[in-house]
Write an enzyme that holds these catalytic residues in place. Structure first.
Site, short mmCIF file in Angstrom:
data_model
loop_
_atom_site.label_atom_id
_atom_site.label_comp_id
_atom_site.label_asym_id
_atom_site.label_seq_id
_atom_site.Cartn_x
_atom_site.Cartn_y
_atom_site.Cartn_z
N CYS A 1 24.11 5.14 14.41
CA CYS A 1 24.12 6.29 13.85
C CYS A 1 23.89 6.70 12.25
CB CYS A 1 25.45 7.12 13.88
SG CYS A 1 25.55 9.72 13.14
N CYS B 1 25.82 9.26 10.43
CA CYS B 1 27.30 8.90 10.09
C CYS B 1 27.99 7.50 9.53
CB CYS B 1 28.06 8.27 11.39
SG CYS B 1 27.21 9.22 12.91
N ASP B 2 26.82 6.31 9.44
CA ASP B 2 27.41 5.79 8.62
C ASP B 2 26.70 4.57 7.71
OD1 ASP B 2 29.10 5.11 10.54
OD2 ASP B 2 27.93 4.43 11.76
#
Length: 409
Positions: free
Chosen positions: A136, A139-140
């Site tokens: 993701c 997300c990261d």
């Protein structure tokens, strides 16, 4: 066989936990059924989760999910353990069977089975997940500012995420299984990506291994034509080759798209009354903890109204109709003609409460019941006798005291 629940939630990810919070808080008898000992779903595999509103500075997926679960338990949500392998949604009471031999019954079921990223299944992938291996970018990406990362995949999602990563990383190297210049993504995205100076390309290759001591340090690549292996130093590996929804047990039970994702409307309703879908297993644009939590809140709120309608219909209409006729009047306060028509019905029923019942439903608040009885015109008056719909009058011009008297006779 268990006792009857108002709300049974399959899956304890953020969508399911949020649904549990809202369901229990609304005083519905609520349970969450999950195969794992610890709730949280895929979010528990994210070591650092810093994009959920209000949680940052070292927040972790397991930590936030623990708070979700504690919140649900505080309001009375019951947690059950089991792997669902069969469901029966054919009747008003839904039945859920587990591999362990348990059967649970509920008036409403919320499906939150989740979806997992499709993995490349190479050495080091599982061991380094959350330690440089990610699925993701949203997300990261922030953890890889000015570092070098690798993207595996070349479809629309992979190329879109690769371009997103260039806003953070120093370089983004895309590993492509095809010959030079051949991408699976749409042409516009391919042309745009090729012009991005931060994107690098390794063609005709696959990832054979992800290696590192505690954190990702390199990938081992294999050239498909020559079989030659080579090392590429990198700080992160982002895998974008699709996701797999956990919906095999739902085939033929609710509508799924061609990839197996649950089809819902904006109230999280599936095509089956009393069955809702939330989270990553649902057809949706963005799969994040925050959107799953939103899905769960919406589903439980919609389910509460659905159950309220069911209770009114059963207790005030169907049960009473076994003793005396009941008129169910569908109206809408914003339609003046329907107000006048209801007044006509009131006039007929006045003074006859022991002989005939009257229940008035605002169709805006009772959409399910209106749909169930195929009410397509407002106002409509439906006559129930012995638990059955036996006649009706539709349209303001037709609902007169005389017409209502005739219907009753």
């Amino acid at each position: 066989m268990s006792e009857l629940y108002d709300l049974l939630i399959i899956g304890a990810g953020p969508g399911g936990l949020s649904a549990g919070i809202y369901g229990s808080r609304a005083k519905l008898k609520t349970a969450i059924l999950d195969k794992n000992a610890e709730p949280g779903g895929q979010a528990t595999t994210t070591e650092e989760l810093e994009n959920y509103p209000g949680f940052f500075n070292g927040s972790t997926g397991p930590g936030i999910m623990k708070k979700f679960a504690e919140h649900a338990k505080t309001f009375g949500t019951e947690f059950l353990r089991g792997t669902v392998d069969e469901v029966d949604f054919s009747g008003p009471v839904k039945k859920v069977h587990t591999q362990q031999g348990d059967t649970y019954e509920s008036k409403v079921v919320i499906l939150s089975p989740g979806a997992n990223p499709r993995k490349i299944n190479v050495k080091g992938e599982a061991e380094l997940r959350g330690k440089g291996v990610s699925y993701c970018a949203t997300c990261d990406a922030d953890f890889f500012v000015d570092l070098d990362v690798v993207v595996v995949g070349n479809g629309d999602a992979a190329i879109e995420e690769a371009m997103y990563l260039t806003k953070f990383a120093a370089t983004v190297t895309v590993i492509v299984i095809h010959e030079k210049g051949n991408l699976d993504c749409n042409k516009a995205s391919a042309e745009k990506a090729m012009k991005n100076p931060k994107l690098k390309w390794v063609w005709n290759s696959t990832v054979e291994e992800i290696a590192g001591d505690e954190l990702v340090e390199k990938v081992v690549l294999k050239n498909i034509d020559t079989g030659e292996l080579s090392d590429l130093e990198t700080n992160g590996v982002f895998v974008f080759i699709g996701t797999v929804p956990h919906t095999d047990f739902l085939k033929g039970k609710v509508d799924l798209d061609d990839r197996g994702y649950i089809i819902t409307n904006d109230m999280m309703e599936t095509n089956v009354p009393g069955v809702y879908g939330v989270g990553d297993a649902r057809v949706k644009y963005l799969r994040q903890v925050v959107t799953a939590a939103s899905d769960g809140a919406i589903a439980s709120s919609a389910a509460e109204k659905y159950l309220s309608e069911l209770e009114t219909l059963q207790n005030d209409v169907l049960d009473v109709s076994k003793e005396k006729p009941v008129l169910l009047a569908f109206w809408a306060p914003q339609i003046q003609e329907s107000i006048d028509s209801i007044a006509a019905v009131d006039k007929v029923v006045e003074g006859k409460n022991d002989q005939v019942g009257l229940v008035k439903l605002d169709t805006y608040r009772a959409k399910k019941t209106a749909t169930q009885y195929k009410v397509d015109q407002i106002p409509t008056v439906v006559l129930f006798k012995d638990d059955k719909d036996v006649g009706r009058i539709s349209g303001a011009d037709n609902i007169t005291p005389e017409a209502v008297e005739a219907l009753l006779k």
